[in-house]
Motif scaffolding. Structure first.
Motif, PDB file in Angstrom:
ATOM      1  N   HIS A   1      60.005  53.370  89.503  1.00 49.44           N
ATOM      2  CA  HIS A   1      58.834  54.304  90.416  1.00 49.44           C
ATOM      3  C   HIS A   1      58.367  55.679  90.011  1.00 49.44           C
ATOM      4  O   HIS A   1      59.272  56.682  90.129  1.00 49.44           O
ATOM      5  CB  HIS A   1      60.091  54.096  92.192  1.00 49.44           C
ATOM      6  N   GLY A   2      57.588  56.481  91.495  1.00 47.22           N
ATOM      7  CA  GLY A   2      57.097  57.842  90.641  1.00 47.22           C
ATOM      8  C   GLY A   2      56.536  57.879  91.768  1.00 47.22           C
ATOM      9  O   GLY A   2      56.129  57.361  92.523  1.00 47.22           O
ATOM     10  N   THR A   3      55.555  58.805  91.270  1.00 46.67           N
ATOM     11  CA  THR A   3      54.651  59.800  92.182  1.00 46.67           C
ATOM     12  C   THR A   3      52.994  59.728  92.384  1.00 46.67           C
ATOM     13  O   THR A   3      53.070  59.812  90.725  1.00 46.67           O
ATOM     14  CB  THR A   3      55.341  61.352  93.050  1.00 46.67           C
ATOM     15  N   ILE A   4      52.575  59.053  92.788  1.00 46.50           N
ATOM     16  CA  ILE A   4      51.024  59.521  92.755  1.00 46.50           C
ATOM     17  C   ILE A   4      50.179  59.807  93.850  1.00 46.50           C
ATOM     18  O   ILE A   4      50.298  60.357  95.191  1.00 46.50           O
ATOM     19  CB  ILE A   4      49.919  57.815  92.871  1.00 46.50           C
ATOM     20  N   THR A   5      49.975  61.189  93.557  1.00 49.81           N
ATOM     21  CA  THR A   5      49.467  62.457  94.246  1.00 49.81           C
ATOM     22  C   THR A   5      47.539  62.212  93.894  1.00 49.81           C
ATOM     23  O   THR A   5      46.860  62.675  93.003  1.00 49.81           O
ATOM     24  CB  THR A   5      49.818  63.809  94.175  1.00 49.81           C
ATOM     25  N   LEU A   6      46.996  62.713  95.031  1.00 54.24           N
ATOM     26  CA  LEU A   6      45.200  62.438  95.114  1.00 54.24           C
ATOM     27  C   LEU A   6      45.675  64.022  95.875  1.00 54.24           C
ATOM     28  O   LEU A   6      45.426  64.432  97.634  1.00 54.24           O
ATOM     29  CB  LEU A   6      44.937  61.739  96.319  1.00 54.24           C
ATOM     30  N   SER A   7      44.731  64.509  95.348  1.00 53.56           N
ATOM     31  CA  SER A   7      43.904  65.888  96.078  1.00 53.56           C
ATOM     32  C   SER A   7      42.561  66.106  96.067  1.00 53.56           C
ATOM     33  O   SER A   7      42.115  65.972  95.345  1.00 53.56           O
ATOM     34  CB  SER A   7      44.344  66.737  94.815  1.00 53.56           C
ATOM     35  N   THR A   8      41.807  66.863  96.509  1.00 54.00           N
ATOM     36  CA  THR A   8      40.731  67.088  96.653  1.00 54.00           C
ATOM     37  C   THR A   8      40.084  68.279  97.539  1.00 54.00           C
ATOM     38  O   THR A   8      40.492  68.835  98.323  1.00 54.00           O
ATOM     39  CB  THR A   8      39.654  65.785  97.606  1.00 54.00           C
ATOM     40  N   GLY A   9      38.576  68.944  96.935  1.00 51.14           N
ATOM     41  CA  GLY A   9      38.721  70.037  97.247  1.00 51.14           C
ATOM     42  C   GLY A   9      37.204  70.906  96.998  1.00 51.14           C
ATOM     43  O   GLY A   9      36.113  69.707  95.993  1.00 51.14           O
ATOM     44  N   SER A  10      36.419  71.639  96.991  1.00 53.95           N
ATOM     45  CA  SER A  10      35.028  71.658  97.116  1.00 53.95           C
ATOM     46  C   SER A  10      34.797  72.915  96.028  1.00 53.95           C
ATOM     47  O   SER A  10      35.589  73.750  96.746  1.00 53.95           O
ATOM     48  CB  SER A  10      34.249  71.540  97.973  1.00 53.95           C
ATOM     49  N   GLY A  11      33.749  73.575  95.576  1.00 61.47           N
ATOM     50  CA  GLY A  11      33.759  75.131  94.908  1.00 61.47           C
ATOM     51  C   GLY A  11      32.069  74.955  95.405  1.00 61.47           C
ATOM     52  O   GLY A  11      31.323  74.208  96.469  1.00 61.47           O
ATOM     53  N   GLU A  12      31.278  75.594  94.519  1.00 54.70           N
ATOM     54  CA  GLU A  12      29.565  76.396  94.898  1.00 54.70           C
ATOM     55  C   GLU A  12      28.801  74.688  94.691  1.00 54.70           C
ATOM     56  O   GLU A  12      28.814  74.963  93.116  1.00 54.70           O
ATOM     57  CB  GLU A  12      29.688  78.113  94.272  1.00 54.70           C
ATOM     58  N   GLY A  13      28.488  74.300  94.993  1.00 54.50           N
ATOM     59  CA  GLY A  13      27.693  73.353  94.898  1.00 54.50           C
ATOM     60  C   GLY A  13      28.344  71.793  94.249  1.00 54.50           C
ATOM     61  O   GLY A  13      28.194  70.900  93.695  1.00 54.50           O
ATOM     62  N   PHE A  14      29.401  71.545  94.703  1.00 51.26           N
ATOM     63  CA  PHE A  14      30.682  70.767  94.088  1.00 51.26           C
ATOM     64  C   PHE A  14      31.837  70.489  94.186  1.00 51.26           C
ATOM     65  O   PHE A  14      31.980  70.925  95.156  1.00 51.26           O
ATOM     66  CB  PHE A  14      30.582  70.842  92.485  1.00 51.26           C
ATOM     67  N   VAL A  15      32.156  69.422  94.397  1.00 54.69           N
ATOM     68  CA  VAL A  15      33.339  68.667  94.778  1.00 54.69           C
ATOM     69  C   VAL A  15      34.142  68.440  94.006  1.00 54.69           C
ATOM     70  O   VAL A  15      33.955  67.867  92.329  1.00 54.69           O
ATOM     71  CB  VAL A  15      33.095  67.833  96.462  1.00 54.69           C
TER      72      VAL A  15
END
Length: 488
Positions: A400-414
């Motif tokens: 058993h472990g951990t799965i992390t989902l992260s999102t963000g954006s930059g100049e003209g992209f995500v």
């Protein structure tokens, strides 16, 4: 349709389970003539009711003896005893209904009653009795065992409202399973044909130039990706079909639940009006005394509160089912095969819910979403990439472990990051994971196409980037960057 004995009916008390099996056998034996249409036959009904009476006398005496010898609370034994007496009383009422005018309705009503008793009394009260006995055997006192056993029961309140819909869904899912089986058989035949073609191509590659060898390798890659895409399309179409079929019974169950809420509110108002009339009746009046006794036995004040809670919890359960259906539809994107503006965070959420059965036993899922602009993309294909990465992350975790989902954006992209605390990969494996047909899984457990198709979707179709960083025994992180305008 015959009842099938299920492990959920088992209490772990051998003599009780044996008698329960006898009731299942008796219901299955009686069901054909109880629902066969027309009059079920007075003599057969009388014989069945006699056998049910004998069953009740033997089983209830045995069960009550088990409870007393195990040291359960006398108050709880009394409640169980009252339920048993109610069963006997109901059989008596069925006997009294066996005249010419009511005989035609006795059979179906008796079958519904027996089915309800089998499902709810055995799955609820008898299971709670068994839990208390196990807790007492483990050292709990009677009061503690009673309290602990109630905690499990409270978790299942919403399930009863969904039973009717789930019975309808059983047939639908069965048909869809047949379709999926037929599709899988076709895919197996295609895989065998592809394997034979690959063998022929390998023979030719040895005889041709390096330029022809590169062409053949490209053909292999294309054919493998087409096979995988066809499989995903079939699964997506199946998921969309199941979601559509589930919507129908959910719709009328939800509508009926709303009507039930209104009806219950009207009944409670009617009871309140009668209550005012009861209060105005002298306490010495025999009718007032009978009504007071009935109200006390029914625990009227508790029912007024609990019935609303039950309807609210059932509505919440339906809302969860509706959410699952929406996620299936969002994931499949049957009507979204073209380029369009999409919410990446929503796509991640629908994919998580579709893959939840694969994830929930292996990892805690942590979400760290940023506020993202919409992206011009192929949503269904991006969801396929997310699904590949999430399933690979879960499979890399041993316990058993951990799965992390992260999102963000930059100049003209995500950007999207999916990281896990699994086994990780060596540098050599990291260099090859996007190659077609390369896999570290045992033979038969992976095609080696998932990440190569993901690379093609992200890099070639969407003009994005996909990178990996990993350490052995520390975990892996995939990072995806998508331009806001996609492949334009």
């Amino acid at each position: 349709m015959a009842f099938q004995w299920d492990r959920h009916f088992e209490t772990g008390i051998a003599i009780v389970d044996s008698q329960h099996r006898g009731l299942v056998a008796l219901i299955n034996e009686a069901a054909p003539f109880l629902t066969g249409g027309g009059l079920p036959g007075r003599e057969r009904l009388q014989a069945l009711l006699e056998r049910l009476g004998d069953y009740a006398s033997s089983h209830f005496s045995c069960e009550e003896g088990v409870m007393r010898s195990s040291g359960l609370l006398p108050e709880y034994i009394g409640k169980h005893y009252a339920d048993h007496r109610a069963f006997v009383e109901q059989l008596r009422e069925f006997r009294e209904q066996m005249d010419d005018e009511l005989l035609a309705t006795v059979g179906p009503s008796l079958l519904r009653f027996l089915s309800s008793w089998l499902t709810f009394h055995i799955l609820d009260e008898d299971q709670r009795m068994a839990r208390q006995i196990r807790l007492i055997d483990a050292g709990h006192g009677p009061e503690s065992a009673f309290a602990e056993s109630a905690k499990v029961a409270r978790d299942d309140k919403a399930r009863a409202a969904l039973i009717a819909a789930l019975m309808d869904l059983h047939a639908v899912v069965g048909e869809r399973n047949k379709t999926l089986h037929a599709t899988n058989e076709k895919l197996k035949a295609s895989s065998r044909q592809l394997a034979q073609l690959n063998q022929e191509l390998e023979t030719r590659v040895a005889e041709r130039t390096a330029e022809l060898a590169a062409t053949v390798a490209q053909m292999e890659r294309t054919k493998g990706q087409l096979l995988q895409s066809e499989k995903m399309a079939a699964v997506g179409q199946l998921a969309a079909g199941v979601a559509h079929e589930i919507n129908n019974p959910i719709g009328f169950v939800s509508s009926n639940l709303g009507s039930l809420r209104v009806h219950v509110r009207q009944l409670l108002a009617l009871i309140a009006a009668f209550d005012e009339l009861r209060q105005a009746t002298p306490e010495s009046d025999v009718r007032r005394q009978r009504i007071d006794t009935a109200c006390a036995q029914a625990d009227l004040e508790y029912l007024r509160q609990d019935i609303g809670d039950l309807i609210d919890e059932s509505a919440q359960g339906l809302s969860r089912v509706k959410k699952i259906v929406e996620n299936l539809k969002d994931f499949s994107h049957v009507d979204a095969a073209e380029w369009q503006s999409a919410d990446i965070n929503a796509g991640l959420e629908s994919t998580i819910n579709v893959a939840w059965n694969e994830l929930k036993y292996k990892a805690t899922v942590i979400r760290s979403y940023g506020h993202l602009p919409r992206v011009h993309c192929l949503p269904a294909q991006l969801n396929q990439v997310f699904l590949n990465l999430l399933v690979n992350a879960a499979q890399s975790i041993d316990v058993h472990g951990t799965i992390t989902l992260s999102t963000g954006s930059g100049e003209g992209f995500v950007w999207i990051e999916i990281s896990d605390t699994g086994r990780g990969m060596s540098e050599e494996v990291q260099r090859r994971i996007f190659e077609p047909f390369y896999t570290t899984k045992p033979v038969g457990q992976g095609t080696g196409l998932g990440l190569s198709i993901s690379w093609e979707i992200i890099v070639e179709k969407h003009a994005g980037k996909i990178d990996v960083s990993s350490q052995l025994e520390r975990g892996t992180r995939f990072r995806i960057e998508l331009p806001l305008l996609g492949g334009q």
